[in-house]
Write an enzyme that holds these catalytic residues in place. Structure first.
Site, PDB file in Angstrom:
ATOM      1  N   SER A   1       0.837  -1.200   0.000  1.00  0.00           N
ATOM      2  CA  SER A   1       0.000   0.000   0.000  1.00  0.00           C
ATOM      3  C   SER A   1       0.874   1.252   0.000  1.00  0.00           C
ATOM      4  O   SER A   1       1.953   1.253  -0.585  1.00  0.00           O
ATOM      5  CB  SER A   1      -0.965  -0.044   1.189  1.00  0.00           C
ATOM      6  OG  SER A   1      -0.267  -0.195   2.415  1.00  0.00           O
TER       7      SER A   1
ATOM      8  N   ASP B   1       3.429  12.225   8.792  1.00  0.00           N
ATOM      9  CA  ASP B   1       2.044  12.592   9.054  1.00  0.00           C
ATOM     10  C   ASP B   1       1.399  11.702  10.116  1.00  0.00           C
ATOM     11  O   ASP B   1       0.186  11.676  10.256  1.00  0.00           O
ATOM     12  CB  ASP B   1       1.218  12.512   7.755  1.00  0.00           C
ATOM     13  CG  ASP B   1       1.358  11.154   7.065  1.00  0.00           C
ATOM     14  OD1 ASP B   1       1.853  10.206   7.706  1.00  0.00           O
ATOM     15  OD2 ASP B   1       0.974  11.045   5.885  1.00  0.00           O
TER      16      ASP B   1
ATOM     17  N   HIS C   1       3.106   7.686   7.603  1.00  0.00           N
ATOM     18  CA  HIS C   1       4.124   7.421   6.585  1.00  0.00           C
ATOM     19  C   HIS C   1       5.507   7.829   7.081  1.00  0.00           C
ATOM     20  O   HIS C   1       5.645   8.664   7.972  1.00  0.00           O
ATOM     21  CB  HIS C   1       3.748   8.133   5.283  1.00  0.00           C
ATOM     22  CG  HIS C   1       2.416   7.689   4.766  1.00  0.00           C
ATOM     23  ND1 HIS C   1       1.281   8.491   4.871  1.00  0.00           N
ATOM     24  CD2 HIS C   1       2.023   6.533   4.182  1.00  0.00           C
ATOM     25  CE1 HIS C   1       0.248   7.837   4.357  1.00  0.00           C
ATOM     26  NE2 HIS C   1       0.677   6.647   3.943  1.00  0.00           N
TER      27      HIS C   1
END
Length: 255
Positions: free
Chosen positions: A14, A185, A188
Site C-alpha cells: 500500500s 504525518d 508514513h
C-alpha cells in the site's frame, strides 16, 4: 526489456510501498544500493488493503511470466487494521481474513519459482496525535491498539508458511524519540524510519540461507567498473563502503 537481465526485487503493498521512492525513502535507498546488481520494481497502491491485493495478485505476479522475481517484499496491514466504518465500507479487513489473505499472497509468491523469496513487513506503530492533527476525522479511530494484533498475527503467519518476516512494529519503537522522528504525518515514514526499514531488510537478506544469496554484496556487479583502465579513484572500494552505515541494523525481534 532493458538488458542485461538482472535479478528483480519487487516491492508490493500500500502507501508505505508507493511512497517509498520519495526522497530518502526506503525503496529509493534499496534502488541505490542495488543499482549495479538488481532491479528494484515498485508496485505500491496507496489506500489498499490485503483484500484489494488478492484481486490483482495474478496480474501483478503471473505464474506464466518468463522472468519471475528473485525477491518480493510485501507490506499490507495498516489499512486493514483501521476500524470498521459505520457504512460498512472503508479499508477495514477483519484480523482473521487479513491473516488468510496474507497466507494466500505468500503461498502464491512462493509458487512462482523455486528461487522466488518473500519477506513480509508488519504494520509499524504510528503517532496517533500527529494523525489527528494532519488528517482530522478522515482517519478517526486509527490506532496502535488496533494495529498491533495485525503485526503479531503476521509474524506468526511467517513462521507457519516459512517466509521471512520483519517486525516493524518493534523495530521502529527501538529508535530514540520514534514518535517525533519517524513519521511525516503520523503514518508514513521519514528518512529516519526508512533507514530502519532498509537496515532490517539488508540484515534479513544477508543472514538468509538463500542460494544464490540476494545480498547486494554477493550479487555480480553488472559490467566492469573501469575496464582495466587506470583511475585515481577506486570505484570498487567506493561501491563497497558508501552504504556501510546501513549494514549495522538496530536490535529488533523478527524471524
Amino acid at each position: 526489456m532493458v538488458g542485461p537481465r538482472r535479478p528483480q526485487i519487487v516491492l508490493f503493498g500500500s502507501s508505505i510501498v508507493q511512497y517509498s521512492f520519495s526522497d530518502g525513502g526506503w525503496g529509493a535507498t534499496l534502488a541505490d544500493i542495488y543499482s549495479r546488481t538488481a532491479d528494484i520494481i515498485l508496485r505500491g497502491y496507496a489506500g489498499w488493503n490485503s483484500r484489494f491485493a488478492l484481486k490483482v495478485l495474478d496480474q501483478v505476479f503471473p505464474k506464466d511470466a518468463v522472468l519471475q522475481p528473485s525477491l518480493v517484499i510485501v507490506y499490507f496491514g495498516g489499512n486493514d487494521s483501521m476500524p470498521p466504518h459505520p457504512s460498512g465500507q472503508g479499508p477495514h479487513v477483519p484480523l482473521s481474513e487479513f491473516t488468510e489473505n496474507m497466507r494466500k499472497i505468500g503461498e502464491h509468491l512462493l509458487s512462482l519459482s523455486d528461487k522466488t523469496r518473500v519477506i513480509f513487513l508488519t504494520p509499524p506503530p504510528m503517532n496517533e496525535r500527529q494523525i489527528q492533527v494532519v488528517f482530522g476525522d478522515a482517519m478517526r479511530g486509527r490506532s496502535n491498539e488496533l494495529s498491533r494484533p495485525y503485526a503479531e498475527a503476521l509474524m506468526n503467519l511467517c513462521k507457519e508458511i516459512n517466509v521471512k518476516g520483519i517486525d516493524l512494529w518493534n523495530a521502529i519503537q527501538q529508535q530514540d524519540d520514534w514518535l517525533n522522528t519517524c513519521f511525516t504525518d503520523g503514518i508514513h515514514f521519514t528518512a529516519k524510519a526508512s533507514e530502519i526499514v532498509v537496515k532490517e531488510i539488508l540484515k534479513v537478506v544477508r543472514e538468509a540461507d538463500w542460494k544464490p544469496s540476494l545480498h547486494w554484496k554477493s550479487l555480480p556487479v553488472e559490467f566492469p567498473f573501469d575496464f582495466g583502465e587506470a583511475s585515481s579513484l577506486s570505484l570498487t572500494d567506493l561501491e563497497l563502503t558508501r552504504n556501510k552505515k546501513l549494514e549495522s541494523p538496530p536490535f529488533t525481534s523478527r524471524l
